[in-house]
Each structure stands twice: as structure tokens, then as C-alpha cells.
Design a protein around this motif. Sequence first.
Motif, PDB file in Angstrom:
ATOM      1  N   THR A 184      95.680 -29.500  87.577  1.00  0.00           N
ATOM      2  CA  THR A 184      95.544 -28.514  86.267  1.00  0.00           C
ATOM      3  C   THR A 184      94.694 -29.356  85.336  1.00  0.00           C
ATOM      4  O   THR A 184      94.617 -30.798  85.258  1.00  0.00           O
ATOM      5  CB  THR A 184      96.999 -28.317  85.643  1.00  0.00           C
ATOM      6  OG1 THR A 184      97.499 -29.761  85.149  1.00  0.00           O
ATOM      7  CG2 THR A 184      98.155 -27.832  86.588  1.00  0.00           C
ATOM      8  N   LEU A 185      93.940 -28.620  84.552  1.00  0.00           N
ATOM      9  CA  LEU A 185      93.109 -29.120  83.452  1.00  0.00           C
ATOM     10  C   LEU A 185      94.212 -29.913  82.469  1.00  0.00           C
ATOM     11  O   LEU A 185      93.685 -31.085  82.060  1.00  0.00           O
ATOM     12  CB  LEU A 185      92.556 -27.930  82.654  1.00  0.00           C
ATOM     13  CG  LEU A 185      91.514 -27.040  83.121  1.00  0.00           C
ATOM     14  CD1 LEU A 185      91.071 -26.139  82.636  1.00  0.00           C
ATOM     15  CD2 LEU A 185      90.144 -28.020  83.640  1.00  0.00           C
ATOM     16  N   GLU A 186      95.430 -29.574  81.922  1.00  0.00           N
ATOM     17  CA  GLU A 186      96.129 -30.264  81.356  1.00  0.00           C
ATOM     18  C   GLU A 186      96.542 -31.617  82.044  1.00  0.00           C
ATOM     19  O   GLU A 186      96.721 -32.569  81.247  1.00  0.00           O
ATOM     20  CB  GLU A 186      97.436 -29.379  81.145  1.00  0.00           C
ATOM     21  CG  GLU A 186      98.114 -29.553  80.006  1.00  0.00           C
ATOM     22  CD  GLU A 186      99.615 -29.066  79.830  1.00  0.00           C
ATOM     23  OE1 GLU A 186      99.680 -28.131  80.385  1.00  0.00           O
ATOM     24  OE2 GLU A 186     100.531 -29.700  79.357  1.00  0.00           O
ATOM     25  N   GLY A 187      96.820 -31.485  83.213  1.00  0.00           N
ATOM     26  CA  GLY A 187      97.398 -32.794  83.856  1.00  0.00           C
ATOM     27  C   GLY A 187      95.974 -33.842  84.061  1.00  0.00           C
ATOM     28  O   GLY A 187      96.347 -34.947  83.947  1.00  0.00           O
ATOM     29  N   PHE A 188      95.110 -33.235  84.016  1.00  0.00           N
ATOM     30  CA  PHE A 188      93.780 -34.243  84.203  1.00  0.00           C
ATOM     31  C   PHE A 188      93.566 -34.930  82.778  1.00  0.00           C
ATOM     32  O   PHE A 188      93.532 -36.193  82.918  1.00  0.00           O
ATOM     33  CB  PHE A 188      92.459 -33.157  84.592  1.00  0.00           C
ATOM     34  CG  PHE A 188      91.195 -33.964  84.782  1.00  0.00           C
ATOM     35  CD1 PHE A 188      91.168 -35.108  85.335  1.00  0.00           C
ATOM     36  CD2 PHE A 188      90.299 -33.257  83.599  1.00  0.00           C
ATOM     37  CE1 PHE A 188      89.734 -35.827  85.563  1.00  0.00           C
ATOM     38  CE2 PHE A 188      88.893 -33.922  83.874  1.00  0.00           C
ATOM     39  CZ  PHE A 188      88.754 -35.085  84.493  1.00  0.00           C
TER      40      PHE A 188
ATOM     41  N   GLY B  59      93.827 -22.165  84.455  1.00  0.00           N
ATOM     42  CA  GLY B  59      93.957 -23.645  84.014  1.00  0.00           C
ATOM     43  C   GLY B  59      93.991 -24.479  85.186  1.00  0.00           C
ATOM     44  O   GLY B  59      94.478 -25.725  84.908  1.00  0.00           O
ATOM     45  N   LYS B  60      93.534 -24.013  86.203  1.00  0.00           N
ATOM     46  CA  LYS B  60      93.573 -25.246  87.200  1.00  0.00           C
ATOM     47  C   LYS B  60      92.134 -25.398  87.724  1.00  0.00           C
ATOM     48  O   LYS B  60      91.177 -24.313  87.941  1.00  0.00           O
ATOM     49  CB  LYS B  60      94.219 -24.652  88.448  1.00  0.00           C
ATOM     50  CG  LYS B  60      95.813 -24.925  88.214  1.00  0.00           C
ATOM     51  CD  LYS B  60      96.723 -24.258  89.275  1.00  0.00           C
ATOM     52  CE  LYS B  60      98.140 -24.279  89.028  1.00  0.00           C
ATOM     53  NZ  LYS B  60      98.718 -23.319  89.848  1.00  0.00           N
ATOM     54  N   ILE B  61      91.763 -26.687  88.173  1.00  0.00           N
ATOM     55  CA  ILE B  61      90.317 -26.719  88.894  1.00  0.00           C
ATOM     56  C   ILE B  61      90.433 -26.781  90.625  1.00  0.00           C
ATOM     57  O   ILE B  61      91.596 -27.731  90.955  1.00  0.00           O
ATOM     58  CB  ILE B  61      89.677 -28.004  88.500  1.00  0.00           C
ATOM     59  CG1 ILE B  61      89.857 -28.247  86.928  1.00  0.00           C
ATOM     60  CG2 ILE B  61      88.511 -28.139  88.693  1.00  0.00           C
ATOM     61  CD1 ILE B  61      89.339 -29.719  86.607  1.00  0.00           C
TER      62      ILE B  61
ATOM     63  N   ALA C 135      97.700 -35.774  89.576  1.00  0.00           N
ATOM     64  CA  ALA C 135      97.916 -34.321  90.369  1.00  0.00           C
ATOM     65  C   ALA C 135      99.340 -34.008  90.098  1.00  0.00           C
ATOM     66  O   ALA C 135      99.857 -34.487  89.090  1.00  0.00           O
ATOM     67  CB  ALA C 135      98.110 -34.877  91.875  1.00  0.00           C
ATOM     68  N   HIS C 136      99.875 -32.727  90.668  1.00  0.00           N
ATOM     69  CA  HIS C 136     101.275 -32.285  90.204  1.00  0.00           C
ATOM     70  C   HIS C 136     101.793 -31.803  91.722  1.00  0.00           C
ATOM     71  O   HIS C 136     101.286 -31.846  92.577  1.00  0.00           O
ATOM     72  CB  HIS C 136     101.010 -31.057  89.300  1.00  0.00           C
ATOM     73  CG  HIS C 136     100.282 -29.824  89.824  1.00  0.00           C
ATOM     74  ND1 HIS C 136     100.662 -28.538  90.227  1.00  0.00           N
ATOM     75  CD2 HIS C 136      98.788 -29.677  90.203  1.00  0.00           C
ATOM     76  CE1 HIS C 136      99.617 -27.822  90.543  1.00  0.00           C
ATOM     77  NE2 HIS C 136      98.665 -28.465  90.847  1.00  0.00           N
ATOM     78  N   ALA C 137     102.877 -31.178  91.296  1.00  0.00           N
ATOM     79  CA  ALA C 137     103.665 -31.190  92.436  1.00  0.00           C
ATOM     80  C   ALA C 137     103.134 -29.894  93.676  1.00  0.00           C
ATOM     81  O   ALA C 137     103.223 -29.924  94.757  1.00  0.00           O
ATOM     82  CB  ALA C 137     105.108 -30.608  92.182  1.00  0.00           C
ATOM     83  N   GLU C 138     102.398 -29.087  93.049  1.00  0.00           N
ATOM     84  CA  GLU C 138     101.565 -28.201  93.880  1.00  0.00           C
ATOM     85  C   GLU C 138     100.091 -28.445  94.226  1.00  0.00           C
ATOM     86  O   GLU C 138      99.272 -27.496  94.380  1.00  0.00           O
ATOM     87  CB  GLU C 138     101.817 -26.788  93.115  1.00  0.00           C
ATOM     88  CG  GLU C 138     103.282 -26.373  93.366  1.00  0.00           C
ATOM     89  CD  GLU C 138     103.803 -25.760  94.659  1.00  0.00           C
ATOM     90  OE1 GLU C 138     102.995 -25.437  95.459  1.00  0.00           O
ATOM     91  OE2 GLU C 138     105.199 -26.040  94.836  1.00  0.00           O
ATOM     92  N   SER C 139      99.687 -29.628  94.281  1.00  0.00           N
ATOM     93  CA  SER C 139      98.228 -29.985  94.160  1.00  0.00           C
ATOM     94  C   SER C 139      97.569 -29.759  95.691  1.00  0.00           C
ATOM     95  O   SER C 139      96.358 -29.767  95.730  1.00  0.00           O
ATOM     96  CB  SER C 139      98.128 -31.193  93.691  1.00  0.00           C
ATOM     97  OG  SER C 139      97.899 -31.598  92.323  1.00  0.00           O
ATOM     98  N   ARG C 140      98.549 -29.564  96.589  1.00  0.00           N
ATOM     99  CA  ARG C 140      98.026 -29.203  97.941  1.00  0.00           C
ATOM    100  C   ARG C 140      96.789 -30.207  98.466  1.00  0.00           C
ATOM    101  O   ARG C 140      95.893 -29.794  99.081  1.00  0.00           O
ATOM    102  CB  ARG C 140      97.593 -27.742  98.103  1.00  0.00           C
ATOM    103  CG  ARG C 140      98.473 -26.936  97.730  1.00  0.00           C
ATOM    104  CD  ARG C 140      97.959 -25.342  97.572  1.00  0.00           C
ATOM    105  NE  ARG C 140      98.926 -24.619  96.853  1.00  0.00           N
ATOM    106  CZ  ARG C 140     100.114 -23.843  97.538  1.00  0.00           C
ATOM    107  NH1 ARG C 140     100.036 -23.974  98.950  1.00  0.00           N
ATOM    108  NH2 ARG C 140     100.809 -23.084  96.775  1.00  0.00           N
ATOM    109  N   GLY C 141      97.022 -31.490  98.349  1.00  0.00           N
ATOM    110  CA  GLY C 141      96.274 -32.409  98.964  1.00  0.00           C
ATOM    111  C   GLY C 141      96.147 -32.338 100.396  1.00  0.00           C
ATOM    112  O   GLY C 141      97.136 -31.917 101.221  1.00  0.00           O
ATOM    113  N   HIS C 142      94.968 -32.358 101.064  1.00  0.00           N
ATOM    114  CA  HIS C 142      94.767 -32.220 102.368  1.00  0.00           C
ATOM    115  C   HIS C 142      94.773 -30.887 103.057  1.00  0.00           C
ATOM    116  O   HIS C 142      94.574 -30.664 104.005  1.00  0.00           O
ATOM    117  CB  HIS C 142      95.491 -33.131 103.503  1.00  0.00           C
ATOM    118  CG  HIS C 142      95.345 -34.477 103.279  1.00  0.00           C
ATOM    119  ND1 HIS C 142      95.683 -35.221 104.261  1.00  0.00           N
ATOM    120  CD2 HIS C 142      94.877 -35.316 102.247  1.00  0.00           C
ATOM    121  CE1 HIS C 142      95.331 -36.600 103.965  1.00  0.00           C
ATOM    122  NE2 HIS C 142      94.786 -36.592 102.429  1.00  0.00           N
TER     123      HIS C 142
END
Length: 452
Positions: free
Chosen positions: A431-435, A109-111, A417-424
Motif C-alpha cells: 500500500t502507498l500508506e504502508g510504503f 492505494g496499492k502499487i 509490506a502488509h498481510a496481503e502483499s502476496r510475495g512470490h
Amino acid sequence: MKLEKVYSYIDANKQEFVNDLVRLVRQPSVSARGEGIQECAKIVEEMMKNAGLSTLIIPEAQGNPVVYGEVKSKSSQKTLLFYDHYDVQPPEPLEEWMCDPYSGEIRDGKIYGRGVSDNKGNIVSRLKAVQAFQETTGDVPVNVKFVVEGEEEVGSPHLAPVIQKHKDLFSADAAIWEFGGTDRKGRPIIYLGLKGVLSVELRAKGASRDVHSANAPLIPNPAWRLVWALNCLKNEKDEIIIHGFHDDVEPPSADEMKYIEKIPFEEEEEKKDLGLTEFLQNVSGLEAVKALLYHPTCTINGFLTGYTDTGSKTVLPNKAMAKLDFRLVPRQKPEDILKKLREHLKNLGFDDIEIISHGSTEPVKTPINDSFVQTVIKTAERVYAKPAVVYPTSAGSGPMHLFRNWLGYPVISVGCAHAESRGHAPNENITLEGFIKGTKFIAAILQDFSAS
Ligand SMILES: [Zn+2]
């Protein structure tokens, strides 16, 4: 009613939206190395066209092109501008990724992919919200503009001249900034400001060349000189002691405090993650949140001098340098702080220390009682069916002041994004749902802004 149709369109076309995002993620666009920039700008332009926008690529002689898009509303005079960036951070360290950073791989469920949360997911979700209105209603609720630049990750060095030259293109009534998402409890986060940054380099010089340290009784040591100078900038209580530094610093207002008190801060997890037992000055809870958002800082980023390799070398270096950044809060001005730094060191007898400025951005904030802010808070709470978490300002930085301070409209940062999106960082994901939810959120903002 209109919005329901738009939501159904979004649900029915999910797969196409995800495919477009994967396509954008698969195109590397690392501004730090000039990788894939032109190609990525072209894809963004094509996606704008597919969403029904008329486009313009604004070339920048020294920098990366800005992709501009707009569509006029048949029913409203208002204009909402979206600021985004198509460039990404370098993907390294590659061995820490669980897939190719440019694969756009979908798992559980995540890209995954470099740039998927920062900021390509938002580019696509915003364009798709516009497309959904165009396809279902033949109109957009307000005039829409997109500014998608290609140098955000390297400090947007050429955006100011582009805006100066094309002021009319960038005019609007309000703007949505590039980043944001939901917290661990799925609550939407809304950011209303950024800190400014002033980057400087301090240099101390000694003899015309390195000498044997036996000469230390006679020869000045620039390493010590620089340490003494730095020692005048901050004390051991972590207070910045540059004369006049705090003149323009304001504490949070009573209105802001109401929102700050509700900001969740997982400080124990944060400390554990960093191997610390306490924060500076042992602050915690509300005090820690206030410090993070409202305290300006003076950070030594690095030192360079003398011999630091294995074993020992009895050398007396002839030069020393340190890099520092100051994070500034609203009302502090980078050029004023630079002036105060120069005067402070000079008054203490350190006029031999050379100070080089490596650029700056201004701090910026949109007032919490601004009507656009209040509209977006209500929209967020309706779409996510949860209370919004509102940051009256944030610890990050960016070129937001060009829009808020120069062009003069409210700017709010929200995203998918979400809390565990790990930008950088490795394994960046959304998540697909968040998108999809984020796409509906943007659609609802467009609708509510037109009605407000
Ligand atoms: Zn970034």
C-alpha cells in the motif's frame, strides 16, 4: 524535533518516492533466469547516489553483482547496515495478474508489481529515509551501509565469498534485514531469526537397466529400496527419527514465550484456504505457532522413479531418487545433520543409498533481550501507535547467519509490506500508506539507534 522535519520531508516528497519505486519495479530482475540483472543493479546504484551514498558495485565472477553503498555520520560512531536484494521471483503465472507484473500500476492505494514487496519497496523506502535525513539535516544519525545483492531468490550462493573478501565493508553494529510489514490489524511485525535449510538428494540404484517386472522375484527394485530408506527418517507420528537429530534443539525460552503468546495466528482461515480440516498431529493455537517456529522438519520435496504416465507399464525401474529439505532451528548445524543422516542410513544397512548435498544455510537468531531489539520494538510501537508483534524466530530462511553468526551483530527484520502483499505470487503489492509509514519507521530507527 529533527525527526519531525524528516517526516515532513517524507510527506512532501511522497510522489517522488513512489515514482522511484515504480521505476525500480518496471525493471525486471529475475535471478532464476538471469533477466535484467545488470540493468537493475545499475538503477539501484543510481538511487543510492541520489540518496547521498557513495557506492561500489562488487562484481562476482560466477554470480550477480552486489551493490554496496555507504554514508558516514558526522555525529555518531555507530553503524547500521541494511541487507536487501534487487532480484525477484519469476512473475508466472502471468494470466493470474490483474496488470502487467512490470507495470508498477497503482490501483486503490496499492502499487502492484513483481518484487514491489519482496524486496524493492524496502530498498526504496530505506534509501529515502537516508535521503530525508541528508536533505533536512545535512547528516545521518549513524553511519549507514547498504548491501543489496542479486541472488537472494536463488539461495544467495555467492554471498559468503563476497563477505569473506570484503569483511571490513560489511562490519556494523546492527543490521536491518530485508522483509517485514504489518499484520491485518496494522501492527508492525518484527522478526528476530530464521530457520536453516539443508537440501539433499537420495539416490537408489538397481540393475544396469530397466527390466520386465516379471523379473521382480530376482531383481532388486530401487524404488522400494528408497521408500524403505525414507521410512527410516520419520515415523507416522511425524517425528524425525534420525539418530541424534534433536540433540541441539532448544525449546523457546521463558522470555521468548512472552512474545510468542502474543503472535496472532489465524489458523481457521489458514486451514480453510488450504482445504484442510486440521494441522499435522492436530496441533492448534499456541502449540501450532510453537511448532511452526521451533520445530525442525524433514520434508520430501519430490520422488522420481519408473513409469508414471497414463495407463500401465509392467516395468521394474533401475533407479529412484528423492529430494528432501531439512529446516533447521538455532544451534543445529547443517553439516552435522548431514553427517547424522549418512550415519543413520549406514547403520540401518542403507549404505547403498547415495546422498548428495544441494547446499545449506545455517539457522540464526538474535536474542530478544538484545538492546538493539528492544530499541526497535519501542520505535515500532511509537511510529505505528500499536503494540508490535515480535517473532523471536521465523519459519523462513536466508543468508542472515553470514551477518549474525560470522560478523557478529544483531539482525532484525522489519519492512513495509502488509498481510496481503502476496510475495512470490501473482498481484504482489504494497500500500502507498504502508510504503510511506515504513519509510518513517526506518527514519525513526536511524534516529533512535543513534540515541540508544
Ligand atoms: Zn523472496
